[in-house]
Enzyme design. Structure first.
Site, PDB file in Angstrom:
ATOM      1  CG  ASP A  86      -1.630  -0.930   1.318  1.00  0.00           C
ATOM      2  OD1 ASP A  86      -2.297  -1.389   0.144  1.00  0.00           O
ATOM      3  OD2 ASP A  86      -2.737  -0.962   1.897  1.00  0.00           O
ATOM      4  CG  HIS A 104      -7.080   6.343   1.901  1.00  0.00           C
ATOM      5  ND1 HIS A 104      -6.606   6.052   3.695  1.00  0.00           N
ATOM      6  CD2 HIS A 104      -6.363   5.216   1.636  1.00  0.00           C
ATOM      7  CE1 HIS A 104      -6.395   5.020   4.050  1.00  0.00           C
ATOM      8  NE2 HIS A 104      -5.661   4.725   2.616  1.00  0.00           N
ATOM      9  CG  HIS A 158       1.335  -0.128   5.326  1.00  0.00           C
ATOM     10  ND1 HIS A 158       0.316  -1.826   5.820  1.00  0.00           N
ATOM     11  CD2 HIS A 158       0.037   0.561   4.774  1.00  0.00           C
ATOM     12  CE1 HIS A 158      -0.722  -1.024   5.930  1.00  0.00           C
ATOM     13  NE2 HIS A 158      -0.688  -0.456   5.450  1.00  0.00           N
ATOM     14  CG  HIS A 166      -5.227   2.594  -1.452  1.00  0.00           C
ATOM     15  ND1 HIS A 166      -6.054   1.587  -0.639  1.00  0.00           N
ATOM     16  CD2 HIS A 166      -4.338   3.112  -0.070  1.00  0.00           C
ATOM     17  CE1 HIS A 166      -6.199   1.519   0.640  1.00  0.00           C
ATOM     18  NE2 HIS A 166      -4.935   2.290   0.563  1.00  0.00           N
TER      19      HIS A 166
END
Length: 230
Positions: free
Chosen positions: A54, A109, A202, A105
């Site tokens: 991510d 967010h 991440h 993504h």
């Protein structure tokens, strides 16, 4: 879609595993929600391992992560936000050129279950259109912010042509100021290996950057083949 459940589904991969070390919560969710082109875990007999990152913002580690992936001949999925794409176009181009998948993504967010269906769809569409216009790249994979979803938002993403990719393993790697110790992190990454795994890491993590190469080597030695979603 309008008749489907709008409540956020509480979930997490958890630590309970079956006899093949596959996390049981993703298995249950896969059975329940797989009809909406959603993946929490891949089929047990697929012989594959999926590595995903991510990318909400850049903290300086993505180039080193890409270097390691290139050195090891591994392709991953990078789930990016619109601010990341706008601020790091060269990194995005490198991801594409080196054969990685760039996933959606979202633009802002937002938790999609806390927005109207139209707002949640636009949060996906804005980034989708930007990637097409600026990079000539069509996104097909979606990861909802916070891993938050409802039955309705899964169906929405499916109708938009997206496959939703959640995960079967993640750990506390997302706080740059509170990074796990490298040896312990590597041990955790290895002990949770399982057939059909979808790992979420991440890219802001200095620990992940440090241990990634060794983890890839160890996973391969254990018989796992790294492949990207397409």
């Amino acid at each position: 879609i309008g008749a489907l459940d709008t409540q956020q589904v509480p979930w997490g991969p958890g630590v309970l595993v079956d006899e093949n070390n596959r996390t049981t919560e993703p298995i249950l969710n896969q059975e329940k929600f797989g009809q909406y082109s959603a993946y929490f875990i891949a089929p047990e007999d697929c012989g594959k391992f999926y590595l995903t990152f991510d990318e909400g913002y850049e903290s300086g580690f993505s180039p080193a992560i890409l270097d390691t992936l290139q050195e090891k001949g591994v392709h991953a999925v990078f789930f990016v936000t619109l601010p990341f794409v706008q601020s790091q176009p060269e990194l995005v181009r490198r991801m594409i050129q080196e054969g990685h998948v760039v996933g959606n993504h979202t633009s802002h967010h937002w938790n999609p279950t806390q927005k109207t269906l139209e707002e949640a769809a636009e949060d996906i569409r804005e980034l989708h259109d930007y990637m097409q216009e600026e990079f000539g790249y069509t996104m097909t994979l979606y990861r909802p912010p916070e891993g938050a979803f409802s039955e309705q938002t899964l169906a929405m993403a499916q109708e938009m042509g997206y496959t939703t990719v959640l995960w079967s393993f993640a750990y506390k790697d997302w706080d740059p100021d509170n990074q796990p110790e490298a040896t312990a992190a590597l041990a955790k990454l290895k002990e949770r290996l399982h057939p059909g795994a979808i790992y979420l890491l991440h890219a802001v993590s200095s620990t992940n950057t440090h241990v990634l190469g060794q983890f890839i080597d160890d996973a391969r030695a254990a018989g796992y083949e790294f492949v990207p979603y397409r």
